[in-house]
Design a protein around this motif. Structure first.
Motif, PDB file in Angstrom:
ATOM      1  N   GLU A  83       0.800  -1.224   0.000  1.00 27.17           N
ATOM      2  CA  GLU A  83       0.000   0.000   0.000  1.00 27.17           C
ATOM      3  C   GLU A  83       0.832   1.274   0.000  1.00 27.17           C
ATOM      4  OE1 GLU A  83      -3.351   0.013   2.628  1.00 27.17           O
ATOM      5  OE2 GLU A  83      -3.464  -2.168   2.582  1.00 27.17           O
ATOM      6  N   GLY A  84       2.060   1.190  -0.469  1.00 25.26           N
ATOM      7  CA  GLY A  84       2.889   2.379  -0.539  1.00 25.26           C
ATOM      8  C   GLY A  84       4.338   2.047  -0.768  1.00 25.26           C
ATOM      9  N   SER A  85       5.143   3.084  -0.818  1.00 23.81           N
ATOM     10  CA  SER A  85       6.572   2.936  -1.071  1.00 23.81           C
ATOM     11  C   SER A  85       7.357   3.846  -0.150  1.00 23.81           C
ATOM     12  CB  SER A  85       6.906   3.325  -2.515  1.00 23.81           C
ATOM     13  OG  SER A  85       6.179   2.545  -3.427  1.00 23.81           O
ATOM     14  N   LEU A  86       8.598   3.473   0.073  1.00 22.17           N
ATOM     15  CA  LEU A  86       9.518   4.291   0.845  1.00 22.17           C
ATOM     16  C   LEU A  86      10.804   4.413   0.044  1.00 22.17           C
ATOM     17  CD1 LEU A  86      10.269   5.746   3.498  1.00 22.17           C
ATOM     18  CD2 LEU A  86      11.135   3.554   4.309  1.00 22.17           C
ATOM     19  N   PHE A  87      11.268   5.631  -0.095  1.00 21.84           N
ATOM     20  CA  PHE A  87      12.484   5.924  -0.838  1.00 21.84           C
ATOM     21  C   PHE A  87      13.448   6.634   0.096  1.00 21.84           C
ATOM     22  CE2 PHE A  87       8.771   6.226  -3.493  1.00 21.84           C
ATOM     23  CZ  PHE A  87       9.095   5.550  -4.658  1.00 21.84           C
ATOM     24  N   VAL A  88      14.704   6.243   0.076  1.00 22.38           N
ATOM     25  CA  VAL A  88      15.741   6.903   0.865  1.00 22.38           C
ATOM     26  C   VAL A  88      16.911   7.168  -0.064  1.00 22.38           C
ATOM     27  CG1 VAL A  88      17.277   6.740   2.858  1.00 22.38           C
ATOM     28  CG2 VAL A  88      14.999   5.691   2.964  1.00 22.38           C
ATOM     29  N   MET A  89      17.363   8.422  -0.085  1.00 24.63           N
ATOM     30  CA  MET A  89      18.464   8.808  -0.961  1.00 24.63           C
ATOM     31  C   MET A  89      19.470   9.639  -0.172  1.00 24.63           C
ATOM     32  SD  MET A  89      18.137  10.595  -4.728  1.00 24.63           S
ATOM     33  CE  MET A  89      17.233   9.190  -5.398  1.00 24.63           C
ATOM     34  N   SER A  90      20.751   9.370  -0.385  1.00 23.73           N
ATOM     35  CA  SER A  90      21.812  10.132   0.266  1.00 23.73           C
ATOM     36  C   SER A  90      21.860  11.540  -0.304  1.00 23.73           C
ATOM     37  CB  SER A  90      23.169   9.466   0.032  1.00 23.73           C
ATOM     38  OG  SER A  90      23.180   8.182   0.597  1.00 23.73           O
ATOM     39  N   ILE A  91      22.053  12.514   0.579  1.00 26.32           N
ATOM     40  CA  ILE A  91      22.193  13.901   0.127  1.00 26.32           C
ATOM     41  C   ILE A  91      23.673  14.287   0.188  1.00 26.32           C
ATOM     42  CG2 ILE A  91      21.587  16.313   0.525  1.00 26.32           C
ATOM     43  CD1 ILE A  91      18.966  15.382   1.736  1.00 26.32           C
ATOM     44  N   SER A  92      24.198  14.478   1.380  1.00 24.83           N
ATOM     45  CA  SER A  92      25.615  14.809   1.560  1.00 24.83           C
ATOM     46  C   SER A  92      25.974  14.600   3.018  1.00 24.83           C
ATOM     47  CB  SER A  92      25.892  16.266   1.161  1.00 24.83           C
ATOM     48  OG  SER A  92      25.180  17.142   2.002  1.00 24.83           O
ATOM     49  N   ASP A  93      27.235  14.342   3.280  1.00 24.11           N
ATOM     50  CA  ASP A  93      27.727  14.169   4.654  1.00 24.11           C
ATOM     51  C   ASP A  93      26.871  13.215   5.476  1.00 24.11           C
ATOM     52  OD1 ASP A  93      29.704  15.926   4.039  1.00 24.11           O
ATOM     53  OD2 ASP A  93      28.861  17.613   5.128  1.00 24.11           O
ATOM     54  N   GLY A  94      26.266  12.234   4.852  1.00 22.29           N
ATOM     55  CA  GLY A  94      25.437  11.284   5.577  1.00 22.29           C
ATOM     56  C   GLY A  94      23.995  11.718   5.761  1.00 22.29           C
ATOM     57  N   SER A  95      23.644  12.937   5.332  1.00 16.76           N
ATOM     58  CA  SER A  95      22.248  13.373   5.393  1.00 16.76           C
ATOM     59  C   SER A  95      21.436  12.579   4.387  1.00 16.76           C
ATOM     60  CB  SER A  95      22.127  14.866   5.088  1.00 16.76           C
ATOM     61  OG  SER A  95      22.795  15.621   6.060  1.00 16.76           O
ATOM     62  N   LEU A  96      20.147  12.431   4.683  1.00 20.66           N
ATOM     63  CA  LEU A  96      19.280  11.592   3.853  1.00 20.66           C
ATOM     64  C   LEU A  96      17.993  12.310   3.501  1.00 20.66           C
ATOM     65  CD1 LEU A  96      19.611   8.351   5.996  1.00 20.66           C
ATOM     66  CD2 LEU A  96      20.724   8.759   3.798  1.00 20.66           C
ATOM     67  N   LEU A  97      17.469  11.996   2.334  1.00 18.88           N
ATOM     68  CA  LEU A  97      16.142  12.432   1.908  1.00 18.88           C
ATOM     69  C   LEU A  97      15.254  11.202   1.911  1.00 18.88           C
ATOM     70  CD1 LEU A  97      14.102  14.422   0.606  1.00 18.88           C
ATOM     71  CD2 LEU A  97      15.094  13.788  -1.613  1.00 18.88           C
ATOM     72  N   GLY A  98      14.172  11.247   2.658  1.00 19.21           N
ATOM     73  CA  GLY A  98      13.233  10.133   2.713  1.00 19.21           C
ATOM     74  C   GLY A  98      11.884  10.553   2.189  1.00 19.21           C
ATOM     75  N   VAL A  99      11.298   9.721   1.351  1.00 21.03           N
ATOM     76  CA  VAL A  99       9.988  10.013   0.772  1.00 21.03           C
ATOM     77  C   VAL A  99       9.069   8.821   0.968  1.00 21.03           C
ATOM     78  CG1 VAL A  99       8.731  10.451  -1.390  1.00 21.03           C
ATOM     79  CG2 VAL A  99      10.898  11.611  -0.957  1.00 21.03           C
ATOM     80  N   HIS A 100       7.882   9.114   1.481  1.00 22.35           N
ATOM     81  CA  HIS A 100       6.818   8.111   1.602  1.00 22.35           C
ATOM     82  C   HIS A 100       5.877   8.348   0.434  1.00 22.35           C
ATOM     83  CE1 HIS A 100       2.635   7.510   3.489  1.00 22.35           C
ATOM     84  NE2 HIS A 100       3.015   6.383   2.932  1.00 22.35           N
ATOM     85  N   GLY A 101       5.749   7.341  -0.437  1.00 21.88           N
ATOM     86  CA  GLY A 101       4.891   7.460  -1.606  1.00 21.88           C
ATOM     87  C   GLY A 101       3.666   6.569  -1.502  1.00 21.88           C
ATOM     88  N   SER A 102       2.616   6.961  -2.193  1.00 24.74           N
ATOM     89  CA  SER A 102       1.388   6.168  -2.218  1.00 24.74           C
ATOM     90  C   SER A 102       1.597   4.914  -3.068  1.00 24.74           C
ATOM     91  CB  SER A 102       0.243   6.993  -2.803  1.00 24.74           C
ATOM     92  OG  SER A 102       0.474   7.226  -4.188  1.00 24.74           O
ATOM     93  N   ALA A 103       0.649   3.998  -2.979  1.00 22.95           N
ATOM     94  CA  ALA A 103       0.725   2.768  -3.775  1.00 22.95           C
ATOM     95  C   ALA A 103       0.673   3.073  -5.264  1.00 22.95           C
ATOM     96  CB  ALA A 103      -0.410   1.829  -3.383  1.00 22.95           C
ATOM     97  N   GLU A 104       0.053   4.180  -5.627  1.00 21.69           N
ATOM     98  CA  GLU A 104      -0.118   4.530  -7.040  1.00 21.69           C
ATOM     99  C   GLU A 104       1.042   5.335  -7.611  1.00 21.69           C
ATOM    100  OE1 GLU A 104      -2.526   5.610  -4.668  1.00 21.69           O
ATOM    101  OE2 GLU A 104      -3.547   3.686  -4.849  1.00 21.69           O
TER     102      GLU A 104
END
Length: 165
Positions: A102-123
């Protein structure tokens, strides 16, 4: 989404708030976003649970509670994947995608160990979300200095203590 107050913030901090707001509003299927420092602290978030308008649009799905929950999940997944990459000697982690029923989770490195996290819908279209996350990282990575991370943390702390009153 109602943007948090950016009054009194530096131009770099206001720009990051604008980039995050734009990411959430322009990319279909994004439910919430969190930028997390290397030590796991929330720096910036969309926090859709804050606004009455977002609750009326759709019932809350995903991490229960606030964006702090998403930040905790993002930090944990980031730490786990970095450990796995070290163990397997495969270099740094660029991104992680978790597809659920029922959804997705995305994690991407930004810099110096910082992270961008996104919670996406199933669609959501995972490739579109990943593309826009990469754009955000490219724009945010060079300005996310230790000084800016400190400013963003203090801004979130001030906002949370102000809303608790």
């Amino acid at each position: 989404m109602t943007a948090p107050s950016t009054y009194g913030l530096s131009s770099e901090a206001r720009n990051l708030h604008w980039l995050l707001t734009n990411l959430v509003e322009e990319v279909p299927g994004i439910e919430s976003v969190a930028v997390v420092s290397s030590d796991g602290l929330l720096l910036l978030s969309s926090d859709p649970a804050r606004t009455e308008q977002s609750r009326q649009r759709r019932p809350a799905k995903g991490p229960r509670g606030s964006s702090a929950d998403l930040a905790t999940i993002v930090s944990g997944i980031g730490s786990l994947t970095v450990g796995a990459a070290r163990l397997m000697q495969l270099g740094g982690v660029k991104h992680t995608m978790v597809a659920m029923e029922e959804g997705s989770l995305f994690v991407m490195s930004i810099s110096d160990g910082s992270l961008l996290g996104v919670h996406g819908s199933a669609e959501c279209d995972m490739s579109v979300v990943a593309y826009h996350m990469a754009l955000f990282v490219g724009r945010a990575g060079h300005v996310l200095t230790p000084e800016l991370r400190t400013e963003l943390r203090k801004s979130l702390e001030a906002e949370s203590t102000g809303s608790a009153r």
